[in-house]
Design an enzyme around this catalytic site. Structure first.
Site, PDB file in Angstrom:
ATOM      1  CG  ASP A  66       0.421 -12.047   8.959  1.00  0.00           C
ATOM      2  OD1 ASP A  66      -0.288 -11.166   9.491  1.00  0.00           O
ATOM      3  OD2 ASP A  66       1.496 -11.795   8.389  1.00  0.00           O
ATOM      4  CD  GLN A 104      -3.411   1.147  15.909  1.00  0.00           C
ATOM      5  OE1 GLN A 104      -2.236   1.319  16.216  1.00  0.00           O
ATOM      6  NE2 GLN A 104      -4.306   2.125  15.942  1.00  0.00           N
ATOM      7  CD  GLU A 106      -3.184  -6.759   8.561  1.00  0.00           C
ATOM      8  OE1 GLU A 106      -2.726  -6.761   7.397  1.00  0.00           O
ATOM      9  OE2 GLU A 106      -2.556  -7.248   9.517  1.00  0.00           O
ATOM     10  CB  SER A 140       3.433  -2.717  13.774  1.00  0.00           C
ATOM     11  OG  SER A 140       2.524  -2.825  12.699  1.00  0.00           O
ATOM     12  CB  ALA A 181      14.473   1.656   5.880  1.00  0.00           C
ATOM     13  CB  THR A 186       8.866  -6.531   8.476  1.00  0.00           C
ATOM     14  OG1 THR A 186       7.848  -5.698   7.929  1.00  0.00           O
ATOM     15  CG2 THR A 186      10.224  -5.954   8.143  1.00  0.00           C
ATOM     16  CG  ASP A 188       5.293 -12.136   4.706  1.00  0.00           C
ATOM     17  OD1 ASP A 188       4.089 -12.390   4.814  1.00  0.00           O
ATOM     18  OD2 ASP A 188       5.745 -11.381   3.838  1.00  0.00           O
TER      19      ASP A 188
END
Length: 265
Positions: A66, A104, A106, A140, A181, A186, A188
């Site tokens: 990640d 997106q 990254e 995302s 919120a 999230t 990870d």
């Protein structure tokens, strides 16, 4: 995501020492390695050395990376790690990774290309495949979802080489309902869940992503419901109240009801 934080930035020396200890005890037999948030270039370079060594002793080892570097807030992207991590991720880490889960922003950083359309996102994922990883999931994006503005798009691409040497690519789009919120952790959770579900469904990215995103939805819905109850009527929940309800969601994590479907592109 928090006002205060403590702890140290680990450097390569500490990582090397820990790894040496694992080797001495002969417990460095791994099937998977997952890395996330890192702030130090020497640490990241050491990760690459360790992955290469582990892959020599287990050619089936899967490295899930990640590449946590930054995100977009109201359309503007910014990095929250030192800028000198980018070339290390791009030139050293991504080439040894099997699965990568950039957002997106990254993905744009790694390829040097901006994404404005789904077509461009697919081209960027092809560029990322060309760097090494068989599986690329853009977790995302701010792309317009076919289902409407209340949905967030994730895109996945799995490229495998068939026995006859030809390459086959499966691409999917997942649209999940937005939750109003700001949660911490999230990304990870997404990377960890994707590792687990690609292990269970190694040749079916569609099902792996459906289970990953569905589990995420269960956790986020439970979290927001609980946070609102804690904050009380009309009050905005704070970051402590928005701590992900992971333990309470154990059953949904282990066996999620599929509430989000993926579309094969």
């Amino acid at each position: 995501g928090y006002a205060h934080w403590k702890g140290q930035v680990l450097k390569s020396d500490e990582l090397h020492e820990l790894y040496e200890g694992l080797k001495l005890n002969n417990v460095n037999q791994y099937d998977y390695v997952l890395t996330g948030y890192t702030r130090d270039t020497s640490f990241l370079a050491m990760v690459v050395d360790i992955i290469q060594e582990l892959k020599q002793q287990n050619s089936h080892l899967v490295y899930v990376c990640d590449p946590v570097m930054g995100d977009k807030w109201s359309g503007e992207g910014s990095m929250y790690v030192p800028k000198d991590l980018l070339p290390v991720y791009r030139d050293k880490v991504v080439p040894v990774a099997d699965i990568i889960t950039p957002n997106q922003f990254e993905a744009e950083l790694l390829t040097g290309r901006k994404i404005h359309t789904e077509e461009e996102a697919l081209e960027v994922m092809d560029m990322l495949h060309a760097m090494g990883p068989e599986t690329v999931v853009i977790t995302s994006s701010d792309l317009q979802a076919p289902l409407g503005n209340d949905y967030l798009i994730a895109l996945g691409s799995h490229r495998k080489t068939k026995a006859d040497g030809t390459k086959m690519t499966q691409r999917i789009r997942v649209e999940s309902p937005k939750v109003d919120a700001a949660f911490v952790g999230t990304g990870d959770l997404f990377a960890a869940m994707l590792l687990a579900w690609t292990h269970k469904h190694p040749n079916n990215l569609k099902v792996a992503c459906e289970k990953t995103v569905s589990a995420m939805q269960h956790v986020l819905q439970r979290t927001i419901k609980s946070a609102k109850a804690q904050a009380g009527e009309g009050n905005k929940p704070n970051s402590a109240q928005l701590e992900l309800r992971m333990v309470q969601s154990r059953k949904d994590i282990e066996n999620p009801d599929i509430i989000v479907k993926a579309t094969v592109l």
